[in-house]
Structure formats: structure tokens, C-alpha cells
Design an enzyme around this catalytic site. Structure first.
Site, short mmCIF file in Angstrom:
data_model
loop_
_atom_site.label_atom_id
_atom_site.label_comp_id
_atom_site.label_asym_id
_atom_site.label_seq_id
_atom_site.Cartn_x
_atom_site.Cartn_y
_atom_site.Cartn_z
N HIS A 17 18.73 2.04 1.72
CA HIS A 17 18.60 1.86 0.58
C HIS A 17 17.70 -0.04 0.65
CE1 HIS A 17 20.13 0.35 -3.31
NE2 HIS A 17 19.95 -0.42 -3.22
N GLU A 18 18.27 -0.76 1.71
CA GLU A 18 17.22 -1.99 1.65
C GLU A 18 15.91 -1.69 1.81
OE1 GLU A 18 18.06 -4.34 0.14
OE2 GLU A 18 20.43 -3.47 0.09
N HIS A 21 13.71 -0.57 -0.91
CA HIS A 21 13.31 -1.92 -1.77
C HIS A 21 12.33 -2.72 -1.31
CE1 HIS A 21 16.59 -1.83 -4.42
NE2 HIS A 21 17.47 -1.78 -3.03
#
Length: 363
Positions: A17-18, A21
């Protein structure tokens, strides 16, 4: 062993997820101060030299960190929470670049889920297609038409039947109310409306309460096309299951006591592993469950709730509309304050769910 695997799985999903980003921010020229796995005190940190090229473009290097508490992670962006004069801050990027950065974490989670299912499907020898195995003798008299053996279930109450397991789910959601069924018969769609629950005979001639049709499944050959097709079907089915669950929460069909947090999910993964016949089966089942969690995280993070990625996108849309309609941009400090309030609310909910998970384990 399975508990350790579950914890590692959470770490992978958070990292993915990170990382989404991070990649989106870098592609959009946004400064990323820190990419961290875990929270709390820093155990390890590094600034890779291969990112020196970004320095020449005015984008500062990123600190990669591992922190003590394995309960999350973050990607710290310049201008994410407050206005910044830095041209490489998120606040100074265009609308679509901001949307991409905010949505990239959820997109990456979804892709991870799809990739896991695809890998599992390449091990499959075939796929089950839900079909009708005939009807009770009373069925045609009650409903005016009958399902024919071999009819392929296409939809129930307007919801597609992607997998054999969808039949039970959609019938449960119908809550014993009349249903509309669409089947494929010789390649053509056949519609049966208002099939009601009644007393019918089962295959042994015994009476039972139900919809009066019998079910079976046929095996569809596992080719490259069907593997890709059922990977997509599984992924879309995961998304739809999340929406069904949210709908049940809103309508009262389920309550917060039915929610599971990290403790409950780890416990479930451990049970999935322990109940599998072999270690290979256990790993495959846990991977499939992990894919479902990954897609679940993707959908939940895109909900328009402050403190979530979807909330950031919502504020971005509102602020952009305000700027165009009223020539006035909404200050980021208001968004930050609202996000903080909802963050505490979400943390409170998570603590409640975790406490509830622990009680379930005790009892």
C-alpha cells in the site's frame, strides 16, 4: 507457524500500500521524506544512493525506515497535511496527480490481490461452473416454469453469479424473499421471476423449505483464457463482497460485533491453515484469504471517509470545486483537523473491534 505467516502477510499488504503511494509520488515529482514500515521508534533507516538523480531535479531523497511496532506504516509526503511553497510538494501538484498519489495505495493493494489469485489459478486444473440439476416435482406448478438440468446460473436478483459459491451468498442476501433468476440455456438467457420459498421435495422425496431447484457444478477446463477470466471473476467478487458487507452494516443486517480486526483476521488465518489437509493446501488457502484481504483494503481505503485515502480525494474534489465556483480554496488546516477527528474515531473503532476479537478468542 500460521500466525507468523499471518503477521508477515499484513506486513506485505501494508508495504504494498505504502509503496503504491511512494511510486506514484515519485512519478509525479513529489518529495517523499520517509517511507516507513511499522510505527514508533526507528530500528533501521537508510537513504539509498541510487536516488541521487532525484536531487538534481530538486526532489529530496527519501529515508527508508523500519520501526519497532509492526502495526502499520506510512509514506510522508511534502505538502500532504499542510500548504508548502516547495514546487515538489503534493499541495502544488495538479488535480489528477494528487488523485493518482492518493489512490495509488489502494490500486497497489488491488493489484496484489489480483496477482495472488492469478498465481493460484495457474495451479488450478479446472474451474467449477454452477449449474441447475433440475427442480422439485412441485416447482413448475408453483412457479409456472422450470429450470432445466444443465442451465448455467447467470444472475440472482440482478447480481452476477461469478463463482459456484456465489449461489449460497446471493440466496442468503435474498433472506427467503422471492427472487429473480437468469440462467444460460443453450447460449441464450432465460429469465424466471418471483421464485418464492415454499415446501418442495428434495432429491430423496423428502419435504423441505426452499426455492425448489437443485444445484450442481460442472468443471470448466483450465486454459489460459479461463485462468485469466476466473482471476478477474474472483477479484470482482471480492469487491462485491465488501460492498455487500457494508450494505449489511448500514441496513442492520450485521453489526460492529461482526467485524474483525487484525487479531480476528490472524486467528482466522491460523484456523484456515490448521484445518487444511496439507501444508501446501494451507499455504494456498492462506494466500487466497490474503488476496481477499488485499482487495478489501483497497475498497475500504477508497471510501470517502476522512483520514482514509478516499477522504483525501473527497476533500480534493470539494476544494477544487470551491476554487472554481467561489474562487476560494479551502485551507488545508481544516482538512487536517477533520482528518484528525476521524482518525481518533477510527482508532477507537479499531480498539473496540480488537477487544471484541479477544473476547471471541477467550470464549
Amino acid at each position: 507457524m500460521y500466525i507468523i505467516i499471518a503477521i508477515l502477510l499484513f506486513g506485505v499488504l501494508i508495504a504494498a500500500h505504502e509503496w503504491g503511494h511512494f511510486i506514484a509520488a515519485r512519478l509525479c515529482g513529489v518529495t517523499v521524506h520517509e517511507f516507513s514500515i511499522g510505527m514508533g521508534p526507528v530500528l533501521w533507516k537508510s537513504r539509498p544512493k541510487d536516488l541521487d538523480a532525484w536531487e538534481s531535479k530538486g526532489v529530496k531523497q527519501t529515508q527508508f525506515s523500519i520501526r519497532a511496532l509492526p502495526i502499520g506504516g506510512f509514506c510522508s509526503l511534502e505538502g500532504e497535511e499542510e500548504d508548502s511553497d516547495d514546487p515538489h510538494s503534493l499541495s502544488n501538484q495538479g488535480f489528477w496527480k494528487k488523485v493518482l498519489v492518493f489512490a495509488a495505495g489502494a490500486i497497489m493493494n488491488f493489484l496484489v490481490g489480483v496477482i495472488i489469485v492469478l498465481i493460484l489459478n495457474f495451479q488450478a486444473e479446472g474451474f467449477l461452473v454452477p449449474v441447475a440439476a433440475g427442480c422439485a416435482p412441485e416447482f413448475e406448478t408453483v412457479n409456472g416454469a422450470a429450470l432445466v438440468e444443465g442451465d448455467v446460473f447467470y444472475s440472482i436478483n440482478g447480481s452476477r453469479v461469478y463463482l459456484a459459491s456465489d449461489i449460497d451468498l446471493l440466496l442468503m442476501l435474498a433472506n427467503r424473499q422471492p427472487i429473480d433468476v437468469v440462467v444460460l440455456r443453450d447460449g441464450e438467457k432465460v429469465e424466471l421471476h418471483n421464485l418464492a420459498v415454499g415446501t418442495f421435495s428434495d432429491t430423496d422425496g423428502n419435504p423441505y423449505e426452499g426455492y425448489g431447484f437443485y444445484r450442481a457444478a460442472v468443471v470448466k477446463e483450465a486454459t489460459l483464457g479461463t485462468r485469466l477470466q476466473y482471476t478477474w471473476y474472483n477479484s470482482i467478487d471480492f469487491v462485491r463482497t465488501v460492498w455487500f458487507s457494508l450494505k449489511m452494516l448500514v441496513t442492520g443486517g450485521a453489526g460492529v460485533h461482526d467485524l474483525s480486526g487484525p487479531v480476528g483476521i490472524v486467528s482466522t488465518i491460523n484456523e484456515v491453515g490448521a484445518q487444511s489437509a496439507t501444508v501446501a493446501d494451507a499455504l494456498a488457502n492462506i494466500a487466497y484469504f490474503g488476496a481477499m484481504i488485499a482487495v478489501n483494503l483497497a475498497v475500504m481505503n477508497l471510501l470517502p471517509i476522512p483520514a482514509l485515502d478516499g477522504g483525501h480525494i473527497l476533500f480534493l474534489v470539494v476544494s477544487t470545486l470551491s476554487e472554481h465556483l467561489f474562487k476560494k480554496k479551502i485551507p488545508m488546516k481544516y482538512e487536517a483537523a477533520i482528518n484528525m477527528v476521524f482518525l481518533f474515531l477510527l482508532m477507537g473503532l479499531m480498539l473496540f473491534v480488537t477487544f471484541n476479537d479477544v473476547l471471541k478468542l477467550i470464549h
